[in-house]
Design a protein around this motif. Structure first.
Motif, PDB file in Angstrom:
ATOM      1  N   LEU A   5      12.246 -12.685  20.794  1.00  0.00           N
ATOM      2  CA  LEU A   5      11.537 -11.459  21.580  1.00  0.00           C
ATOM      3  C   LEU A   5      11.907 -11.516  23.214  1.00  0.00           C
ATOM      4  O   LEU A   5      12.188 -10.426  23.792  1.00  0.00           O
ATOM      5  CB  LEU A   5       9.977 -11.868  21.624  1.00  0.00           C
ATOM      6  CG  LEU A   5       9.127 -10.658  21.868  1.00  0.00           C
ATOM      7  CD1 LEU A   5       9.347  -9.473  20.961  1.00  0.00           C
ATOM      8  CD2 LEU A   5       7.651 -10.922  21.836  1.00  0.00           C
ATOM      9  N   LEU A   6      11.852 -12.680  23.709  1.00  0.00           N
ATOM     10  CA  LEU A   6      12.618 -12.922  25.222  1.00  0.00           C
ATOM     11  C   LEU A   6      13.897 -12.223  25.423  1.00  0.00           C
ATOM     12  O   LEU A   6      13.964 -11.458  26.222  1.00  0.00           O
ATOM     13  CB  LEU A   6      12.536 -14.302  25.374  1.00  0.00           C
ATOM     14  CG  LEU A   6      12.516 -14.729  26.905  1.00  0.00           C
ATOM     15  CD1 LEU A   6      11.280 -14.097  27.370  1.00  0.00           C
ATOM     16  CD2 LEU A   6      12.126 -16.257  27.079  1.00  0.00           C
ATOM     17  N   LEU A   7      14.626 -12.388  24.405  1.00  0.00           N
ATOM     18  CA  LEU A   7      16.058 -11.771  24.342  1.00  0.00           C
ATOM     19  C   LEU A   7      15.883 -10.289  24.203  1.00  0.00           C
ATOM     20  O   LEU A   7      16.982  -9.765  25.133  1.00  0.00           O
ATOM     21  CB  LEU A   7      16.823 -12.434  23.343  1.00  0.00           C
ATOM     22  CG  LEU A   7      17.594 -13.784  23.612  1.00  0.00           C
ATOM     23  CD1 LEU A   7      18.177 -14.174  22.455  1.00  0.00           C
ATOM     24  CD2 LEU A   7      18.552 -13.650  24.919  1.00  0.00           C
ATOM     25  N   THR A   8      15.189  -9.853  23.501  1.00  0.00           N
ATOM     26  CA  THR A   8      14.846  -8.299  23.334  1.00  0.00           C
ATOM     27  C   THR A   8      14.601  -7.911  24.575  1.00  0.00           C
ATOM     28  O   THR A   8      14.943  -6.841  25.184  1.00  0.00           O
ATOM     29  CB  THR A   8      13.897  -8.231  22.266  1.00  0.00           C
ATOM     30  OG1 THR A   8      14.263  -8.707  21.050  1.00  0.00           O
ATOM     31  CG2 THR A   8      13.869  -6.620  21.911  1.00  0.00           C
ATOM     32  N   GLY A   9      13.383  -8.560  25.241  1.00  0.00           N
ATOM     33  CA  GLY A   9      13.028  -8.039  26.473  1.00  0.00           C
ATOM     34  C   GLY A   9      13.955  -7.709  27.421  1.00  0.00           C
ATOM     35  O   GLY A   9      14.254  -6.955  28.281  1.00  0.00           O
TER      36      GLY A   9
END
Lengths: 106, 230
Positions: A5-9
């Motif tokens: 999720l962090l990488l997506t953000g």
């Protein structure tokens, strides 16, 4: 920490920011922009930078930035107005804010 | 314009001024890296953001929201909002950015500082040189600072002690001041600043600065007869 999720953000923020940055040059290359509008666009950049100066100098989050920071910016601004060397402007602004904080001024 | 001619075009004073801003940006990067890691994020988060996003205010906001327990998606939306001002910057400095591959690289290197440096120069060559030297220099210093800060962790977390938070608005102010000598631009900028300040308590970060565009309603294009000969 949810890594995917962090990488997506981070990924969407990177693509979004790049798109915003390249939008201006792409638009200018596709369309003939009249001289009158070009003047307006140059003024728009100045207006936004000035607003950035005002908010960065006077606010922190949605509240006030205290006294030391605006005082430092004011000293820098007066020196810039008097056409002082750039180095002096930067150092005087930082030193004023740092000095006031050393004295306990917020 | 080749890299070599960028350096040839820069006069010594401008190069020194840009160098100083790069150095200060590096120190802010140091604190950003340290704050991120100190707040519990893995080291690669601030480092990756600095390379692929490369926009200080949005990066601080992103890690701040995630550290506070917010969703990375909410952090992303806030970051994009803060960076919307780059559209206006891009429209103003498209000639300095250039075309072809330069447009891709030059757009990524767009920051408040190098845009302000470019706008402050009076001939096209100097404008372009200032834009690129500023962009490249800040990119290098910022990323080195972030890398060191992330490695150092909690050593330096508060650059406010050095007054750097006051130095940055002062830098931008010094760079826009010459343009503010034009009365119409000044009126628009002052109205915009008041709008931004008045809306800051009520709006999410980034929007107040956008709303400052309302000041342009007070901008009047100078009459051709009054324009100085180019």
């Amino acid at each position: 920490m949810n890594t995917p999720l962090l990488l997506t953000g981070i990924g969407i923020l990177a693509v979004g920011t790049f798109s915003l940055r390249i939008a201006g040059p792409v638009l200018r290359s596709r369309f003939e922009i009249p001289e009158r509008i070009q003047g307006l666009l140059a003024a728009a950049a100045i207006v936004l930078l000035t607003a950035l100066v005002a908010t960065a100098a006077l606010t922190a989050g949605s509240g006030s930035a205290g006294i030391a920071r605006p005082a430092g910016v004011l000293v820098g601004g007066v020196l810039a107005w008097r056409k002082a060397p750039f180095v002096l402007i930067v150092v005087a602004a930082a030193a004023t804010a740092a000095g006031l904080r050393l004295l306990g001024v917020p | 314009m080749s890299m070599r001619s960028i350096w040839r075009t820069l006069d010594r004073r401008l190069a020194r001024d840009i160098g100083l801003v790069c150095l200060a940006d590096g120190v802010v990067g140091l604190s950003y890296g340290a704050i991120s890691v100190g707040g519990g994020l893995p080291w690669w988060v601030p480092v990756l953001l600095s390379i692929v996003v490369f926009a200080g205010a949005s990066q601080f906001l992103f890690v701040g929201i995630v550290i506070a327990g917010g969703s990375p998606i909410a952090a992303m939306i806030a970051g994009v909002l803060v960076n919307t001002r780059h559209v206006a910057f891009g429209l103003a400095v498209s000639d300095e950015v250039g075309s072809g591959w330069r447009r891709w690289l030059g757009s990524h290197l767009m920051t408040d500082e190098n845009v302000a440096f470019a706008i402050g120069q009076d001939n096209p060559r100097q404008r372009r040189a200032a834009y690129w030297a500023g962009g490249i220099g800040i990119f290098i210093c910022w990323n080195i600072g972030v890398l060191l800060g992330s490695a150092a962790g909690s050593v330096i977390t508060d650059t406010d002690v050095f007054g750097l938070d006051a130095a940055f608005p002062a830098v931008l102010l010094a760079l826009v001041l010459p343009a503010l000598r034009d009365r119409s631009t000044r009126t628009a900028a002052l109205v915009g600043a008041v709008v931004a300040l008045a809306t800051t308590p009520f709006l999410p970060a980034g929007l107040p600065v956008l709303f400052a565009s309302a000041g342009l309603l007070f901008y009047r294009t100078p009459k051709p007869a009054l324009e100085p000969a180019a």
